[in-house]
Design a protein around this motif. Structure first.
Motif, short mmCIF file in Angstrom:
data_model
loop_
_atom_site.label_atom_id
_atom_site.label_comp_id
_atom_site.label_asym_id
_atom_site.label_seq_id
_atom_site.Cartn_x
_atom_site.Cartn_y
_atom_site.Cartn_z
N UNK A 1 55.71 45.76 39.59
CA UNK A 1 55.22 46.26 40.12
C UNK A 1 53.67 46.27 39.54
N UNK A 2 53.80 45.43 38.54
CA UNK A 2 52.32 45.72 37.23
C UNK A 2 51.39 43.61 37.89
N UNK A 3 52.72 43.35 37.80
CA UNK A 3 52.34 41.42 37.73
C UNK A 3 52.29 41.60 39.57
N UNK A 4 52.94 41.82 40.15
CA UNK A 4 52.06 41.97 41.85
C UNK A 4 51.16 42.41 41.89
N UNK A 5 50.05 43.43 41.15
CA UNK A 5 48.85 44.66 41.42
C UNK A 5 47.80 43.03 40.50
N UNK A 6 48.58 42.79 39.87
CA UNK A 6 47.24 41.78 39.07
C UNK A 6 47.21 40.26 39.70
N UNK A 7 47.80 39.87 40.35
CA UNK A 7 47.90 38.91 41.06
C UNK A 7 47.50 38.99 42.33
N UNK A 8 47.38 40.37 43.12
CA UNK A 8 46.42 40.71 44.23
C UNK A 8 45.14 41.02 43.57
N UNK A 9 44.88 41.28 42.43
CA UNK A 9 43.29 41.40 41.99
C UNK A 9 42.78 41.02 41.47
N UNK A 10 43.61 39.41 41.05
CA UNK A 10 43.11 38.04 41.37
C UNK A 10 42.72 37.68 42.12
N UNK A 11 42.74 37.43 43.64
CA UNK A 11 42.92 37.26 44.54
C UNK A 11 41.76 37.47 45.07
N UNK A 12 41.34 38.81 45.04
CA UNK A 12 40.92 39.65 46.04
C UNK A 12 39.45 40.55 44.96
N UNK A 13 39.54 40.71 43.98
CA UNK A 13 38.72 41.38 42.90
C UNK A 13 38.89 40.09 41.87
N UNK A 14 37.92 39.12 41.61
CA UNK A 14 37.89 38.88 40.43
C UNK A 14 36.80 39.12 39.33
N UNK A 15 35.43 39.69 40.16
CA UNK A 15 35.05 40.68 38.91
C UNK A 15 35.65 41.29 38.60
N UNK A 16 37.36 41.59 38.62
CA UNK A 16 37.68 42.67 37.58
C UNK A 16 38.61 41.61 35.97
N UNK A 17 38.60 40.69 36.67
CA UNK A 17 38.89 39.83 35.68
C UNK A 17 37.75 38.95 34.55
N UNK A 18 36.72 39.40 34.84
CA UNK A 18 35.41 38.39 34.17
C UNK A 18 36.70 37.73 32.53
N UNK A 19 37.15 38.62 32.14
CA UNK A 19 36.97 37.68 30.77
C UNK A 19 38.22 36.73 30.75
N UNK A 20 38.64 36.08 31.52
CA UNK A 20 39.69 35.10 32.16
C UNK A 20 38.66 34.01 32.75
N UNK A 21 38.53 32.56 32.23
CA UNK A 21 37.71 31.93 32.40
C UNK A 21 38.32 30.78 33.68
N UNK A 22 39.22 31.22 33.59
CA UNK A 22 40.25 30.17 34.84
C UNK A 22 40.00 31.17 36.47
N UNK A 23 39.78 32.31 36.60
CA UNK A 23 40.06 33.39 37.69
C UNK A 23 38.93 32.30 38.80
#
Length: 174
Positions: free
Chosen positions: A59-81
């Motif tokens: 569920x954490x992984x699924x939430x992270x995948x959805x967050x990558x697709x929907x809100x890339x601003x939450x993961x700005x610390x990763x270059x490939x987002x």
């Protein structure tokens, strides 16, 4: 700023039939769902059952995948987002719908508890909304009425012709 505007224009070109408020509402629901799923996934891992620990991690992984697709601003610390987000935005809505619903079913199947039901259920609702967006707009009332009346008229004419032919064959046999 210019990159965001070009991305919005590209989304409008890919999905012209979906209104702007529905697109942004689905994106907001996906973002909130992903954060809720990750938080409840952590809570689901606090147990002694191995299946529920696995369900919480999925569920954490699924939430992270959805967050990558929907809100890339939450993961700005990763270059490939940004590349992943642009790829996801180019995909049709039914792809997101299938992915989100599939990601949501697995944790619930492993551990049907409230934490997984609410966390993965929110991701499933987001996927269902994308599925509805993939169906497109409903036709207006006049178009639907003309289609129904045309179809009914054709069926009625066909039935009348068949009835008339069967009556003439019966009359000829007498």
């Amino acid at each position: 700023m210019g990159q965001t505007t070009s991305l919005q224009n590209q989304q409008n070109a890919n999905h012209p039939e979906v209104s702007w408020w529905l697109r942004f509402g689905a994106r907001a629901l996906g973002t909130i769902s992903s954060l809720l799923a990750m938080a409840l996934g952590v809570w689901a891992c606090v147990t002694f059952t191995p299946k529920c620990i696995a369900a919480g991690m999925l569920q954490i992984v699924a939430g992270f995948v959805v967050c990558l697709f929907e809100a890339p601003c939450c993961c700005q610390f990763l270059d490939f987002i940004q590349n992943i987000s642009e790829f996801a935005d180019k995909r049709p809505y039914w792809n997101k719908a299938i992915l989100y619903c599939a990601l949501a079913i697995i944790p619930v199947a492993l551990c049907p508890e409230l934490t997984t039901l609410f966390g993965a259920g929110s991701i499933f609702v987001s996927g269902a909304l994308y599925g509805l967006m993939a169906l497109g707009k409903k036709a207006d009332r006049d178009t639907m009425m003309s289609r129904v009346s045309t179809q009914d008229d054709d069926d009625m004419k066909l039935t009348l012709v068949e009835n008339q032919e069967s009556e003439t064959t019966l009359n000829m046999q007498k």
